[in-house]
Design an enzyme around this catalytic site. Structure first.
Site, PDB file in Angstrom:
ATOM      1  N   GLU A  70      -1.217   5.713  18.284  1.00 10.98           N
ATOM      2  CA  GLU A  70       0.244   5.621  18.371  1.00 10.98           C
ATOM      3  C   GLU A  70       0.735   6.706  19.308  1.00 10.98           C
ATOM      4  OE1 GLU A  70       2.593   4.866  14.684  1.00 10.98           O
ATOM      5  OE2 GLU A  70       0.642   5.180  13.750  1.00 10.98           O
ATOM      6  N   ASP A  84      -3.624   7.000   5.532  1.00 14.36           N
ATOM      7  CA  ASP A  84      -2.564   6.084   5.949  1.00 14.36           C
ATOM      8  C   ASP A  84      -3.096   4.907   6.768  1.00 14.36           C
ATOM      9  OD1 ASP A  84       0.257   5.553   5.969  1.00 14.36           O
ATOM     10  OD2 ASP A  84       0.278   6.031   8.105  1.00 14.36           O
ATOM     11  N   LYS A 133      -2.045 -10.120  10.897  1.00 12.35           N
ATOM     12  CA  LYS A 133      -1.843 -10.232  12.348  1.00 12.35           C
ATOM     13  C   LYS A 133      -2.687 -11.368  12.903  1.00 12.35           C
ATOM     14  CE  LYS A 133      -0.699  -5.385  13.177  1.00 12.35           C
ATOM     15  NZ  LYS A 133       0.522  -5.481  13.972  1.00 12.35           N
ATOM     16  N   LYS A 166       0.843  -1.189   0.000  1.00 14.47           N
ATOM     17  CA  LYS A 166       0.000   0.000   0.000  1.00 14.47           C
ATOM     18  C   LYS A 166       0.886   1.249   0.000  1.00 14.47           C
ATOM     19  CE  LYS A 166      -0.161   1.425   4.648  1.00 14.47           C
ATOM     20  NZ  LYS A 166      -0.433   2.584   5.339  1.00 14.47           N
ATOM     21  N   HIS A 197      -6.032  -0.172   6.572  1.00 16.13           N
ATOM     22  CA  HIS A 197      -5.975  -1.102   7.715  1.00 16.13           C
ATOM     23  C   HIS A 197      -7.292  -1.172   8.486  1.00 16.13           C
ATOM     24  CE1 HIS A 197      -1.798  -1.232   6.922  1.00 16.13           C
ATOM     25  NE2 HIS A 197      -1.463  -0.134   7.555  1.00 16.13           N
TER      26      HIS A 197
END
Lengths: 318, 509
Positions: free
Chosen positions: B237, B256, B203, B169, B261
């Site tokens: 984050e 992003d 994941k 990506k 995601h």
């Protein structure tokens, strides 16, 4: 002293309470099965403890260690085994109960075990000593389990182990032999090569090993490959280092091409015509083998077929 | 050969990987050093790679095979996660490492790669199969794929050989450019050759959502608008842009994180059960869910989305720079370092249930989780319980600690019926003490096996762009008064207000 399951469970509850009081960030109680471990009285407690602690991380369970001696009353005690996962904040604990009994008093043990088994979760028995597992006095204990794991490799020669294995394989539980798990990495590599090379039936196979007597793992591999022609022979009389396994090489010929796997130290060399690569096989510790077996709770048709084929391998002459 | 192979033993073996060469474009880049080579080495350590295997690194820098091997040895030793570095195994692994230098725009490079692959087919018995990993600038994808196509590398030397292409990506920077990229790729490749990687889907815990939902019978009946009040997805984050300011100010949090995601995570949480666990069936359901997301109308953007940017602050006594003070960042940048959106899914299962998604940099902690909040009990019959707002909450933790916890009421010890909320925890790492594979290990292995279940398909990419494009359009035309949240806080006040309109609050993860 009379052993009472209720009292042992109460002892465990008390242990949990004490632990909870002392731990600021809490204790995690983990349990996925009941594991009954059958050993002789003289079995190395420290070595056994290390193995059980090792498998506890991946298969948290209530362990019931039953030590079988020549004489003596039934005695029992309960405690908790805890560990702090790397980087973790919480202690994880599992329950462990030790019961000692003699052959005469073994009859009193199954009712205690009934009371100690964790409700609604699977029960597995691990009895590394094949002779012990085969004792009629222990049948009621084995009957509690859906899976019974033995280890025939201690007998050094499959010919001595086979009758007991055959008897144990016809009961209500599923039988597993850690000697079969010792052969997994060999079988997996052969299967990969067979798939890559595009064959499903071997014309010839040769299996060699270290040490006197036919290793059960080698016999299993021979029966599993089930080639048109099988050669099985001892490569060296010296026993290998612990954890390496006794199989030295497996060479298979099919469709005019030969693939060979040869033990070289802790690694295995793979030879396909001119190509030669290598791989590392993990050390065969009891914990690693049990980990593999505890991951297989359903029917293991590959093992059943191999066990059924071992007699044919022996009959063909080794 | 039909049916399972007689030697196959899926109870005990790892999945078999066919022989192949992996060709990495951008072999000198950060992703190769930090993730790809350590993951491939780890797969070799786990004996997951086939005997016939090779890696070909491709980049502009002139280097010999030996220099490339040495460089990769340093990277693997440094970036290997939770694993020992085995020098003996490395020597074996390194024998299969090769390097081709060249410029992506030069047709000669692709001919050199073709020659190298032919050599490896013979010498390393790679079976004529090749997995191309494009770890390069997205603007170079079209040129590279065209070059590979012109050299005939989009097809194997024999009919049974395969060629697969992993693309990183971002898949475009908006809806139109995503479609344009797809057209460029599809001019050379078939859709089933393209593996669009979204490492979130690799994941373990994200995969575990499927096991949790579809492997158990008790949760699925509750998994709908009748019982679920709201869903909150958080990806926070604590760090800032860490030297990536120049890149980040062009992308922003919505592009992003959310467009790819987090919408993939949302699709995993909300999708219908597939008929079988098989790539097409699973991806069809994900795509269907993404297409069901209600597009926000331009006039709704102000109430359904919040754009934020962090300003300077002091955290733990240390001064922390604001985004506009970061190196390489325009002092007037309008970039979103925080984005929160409210989404609705228009289907029978989810109609009317808000999905709140937020992500940001310089938030108080690093955490990614999904919280499914159930409706309150219809009546409170116990003393002291009235007015308590602790509805049942199911939290799926993705990082840093993977696991699932359920919050419910329990009686407080003592006389009387006083209730307190408690949680029941399942911790992935401690329940299974074994090391879990990294997302790149899982995804690389899947691509080698031809399993695209965890890869994104073009219709999914387009559907997720369609979900965020109206927000991007309005934000692009609006001048924001930034910064609007302090580093170390949970984001702008407007984000709380967005939930307050429906009587909801952000939980503190």
């Amino acid at each position: 002293m009379e052993v009472d399951a209720g009292r042992l469970l109460k002892e465990l509850d008390e242990n949990w309470r004490q632990l909870g009081k002392g731990e600021g960030s809490g204790v995690l109680r983990a349990c996925a099965m009941t594991l009954i471990v059958l050993v002789r009285e003289g079995a190395d407690a420290q070595e056994l403890g290390v193995t059980l602690a090792d498998i506890m991380h991946e298969h948290p369970n209530r362990t019931i260690v039953l030590r079988v001696g020549e004489v003596g009353e039934v005695v029992a005690r309960a405690n908790l085994q805890c560990w702090m996962p790397f980087g973790g904040r919480q202690q994880i604990c599992c329950e462990q109960i030790e019961i000692s009994a003699s052959l005469e008093t073994l009859g009193a043990v199954p009712p205690v075990l009934f009371g100690l088994m964790v409700a609604d979760l699977p029960v597995a028995v691990w009895c590394p000593d094949l002779e012990l597992a085969d004792l009629p006095e222990l049948r009621p204990v084995l009957k509690l389990a859906s899976k019974v794991m033995v280890d025939s490799s201690a007998t050094l020669d499959i010919r001595e182990a086979l009758p007991a294995l055959q008897r144990l394989s016809t009961e209500s539980w599923r039988l597993a032999d850690l000697a079969w798990a010792r052969a997994t990495r060999w079988r997996e590599t052969v299967a990969q090569l067979a798939c890559t090379e595009g064959w499903s039936k071997a014309d010839e196979a040769e299996i060699t090993w270290a040490g006197e007597g036919i290793p059960p793992a080698a016999a299993y591999v021979g029966a599993w490959i089930n080639p048109g022609r099988l050669v099985m022979k001892c490569d060296t009389p010296e026993m290998p280092a612990a954890g390496v396994g006794r199989i030295k090489s497996v060479c298979v010929t099919a469709k005019g091409r030969q693939v060979c796997l040869r033990r070289e130290g802790t690694g295995v060399a793979i030879e396909i015509e001119r190509l030669r690569t290598g791989m590392v096989f993990p050390l065969l510790t009891d914990a690693a083998l049990l980990h593999e077996e505890l991951g297989v709770f359903g029917q293991d048709s590959q093992y059943e077929r191999a066990l059924a084929g071992v007699q044919g391998v022996l009959d063909a002459g080794v | 050969m039909s049916g399972p192979h007689p030697f196959d033993d899926p109870l005990r073996y790892e999945r078999a990987v066919p022989p192949a060469a992996v060709v990495i474009f951008g072999a000198n880049g950060d992703l190769t050093k930090r993730k790809l080579l350590p993951s491939l080495y780890r797969l070799a350590y786990e004996r997951r790679l086939p005997a016939g295997f090779a890696i070909v690194g491709v980049s502009r820098t002139a280097m010999s095979d030996e220099q490339f091997r040495e460089k990769m040895r340093e990277s693997v030793a440094k970036f290997l996660e939770d694993s020992p570095f085995d020098a003996e195994l490395w020597n074996e692994f390194a024998r299969g490492l090769f390097y081709v230098a060249g410029d992506i725009a030069d047709a000669g490079l692709y001919n050199s790669i073709a020659v190298k692959l032919k050599e490896l087919d013979e010498a390393r018995q790679t079976g004529g199969n090749a997995l191309f990993y494009l770890s390069i600038q997205p603007s170079q994808y079209a040129t590279t794929v065209a070059g590979l196509g012109a050299a005939g590398l989009n097809h194997g030397p024999r009919p049974e050989c395969w060629r697969r292409f992993i693309i990183e990506k971002p898949f475009g920077h908006d809806e139109a450019s995503a479609k344009e990229l797809s057209r460029d790729l599809r001019a050379v490749l078939d859709e089933n050759q393209i593996y669009r990687i979204d490492h979130y889907l690799g994941k373990e815990t994200v995969q575990n959502i499927l096991a949790f939902r579809f492997g158990n019978g008790i949760f699925e009946p509750l998994w709908n608008r009748r019982y679920v009040a709201q869903v909150q997805i958080t990806a926070a984050e604590s760090i800032g842009v860490e030297g990536r300011g120049a890149y980040y100010q062009e992308a922003g949090a919505l592009r992003d994180m959310i467009q790819n995601h987090l919408l993939q995570v949302m699709s995993t949480i909300a999708m219908e059960p597939p008929a079988v666990y098989e790539p097409t069936a699973v991806r069809d359901e994900r795509a269907k869910l993404l297409r069901s997301i209600l597009a926000v109308k331009p006039e709704q953007v102000a109430t359904h989305a919040v754009k934020g940017q962090y300003g300077p602050s002091r955290i733990g006594g240390a001064a922390v720079a604001g985004f506009r003070q970061e190196p390489g960042v325009d002092p007037q940048a309008q970039t979103d370092t925080y984005a929160a959106v409210t989404m609705f899914v228009e289907n029978w299962r989810w109609a009317g249930v808000p999905f709140y998604i937020r992500t940001g940099k310089r938030l108080p902690k690093r955490v990614t989780d999904i919280a499914i909040q159930f409706n309150q009990a219809p009546l409170s019959i116990f003393e002291g319980e009235s007015g308590q707002t602790w509805p049942n909450l199911l939290v799926v933790r993705i990082q840093p600690e993977e696991g699932i916890s359920l919050r419910f009421f329990s009686k407080l010890p003592g006389s009387g019926m006083k209730l307190r909320p408690v949680t029941m925890d399942f911790n992935y790492g401690t329940s299974f003490g074994t090391r879990t594979p990294t997302a790149y290990e899982t995804l690389l292995l899947d691509a080698l096996e031809g399993d695209a279940t965890l890869y994104t398909r073009q219709d999914m990419v387009e559907a997720s762009w369609a979900a965020v494009q109206p927000i991007l359009n309005v934000w692009g035309e609006t001048k924001f008064d930034f910064p609007n949240y302090a580093a170390g806080s949970w984001g702008p006040a407007a984000s709380e207000e967005m939930l307050a309109r429906r009587g909801h609050v952000w939980r503190v993860p």
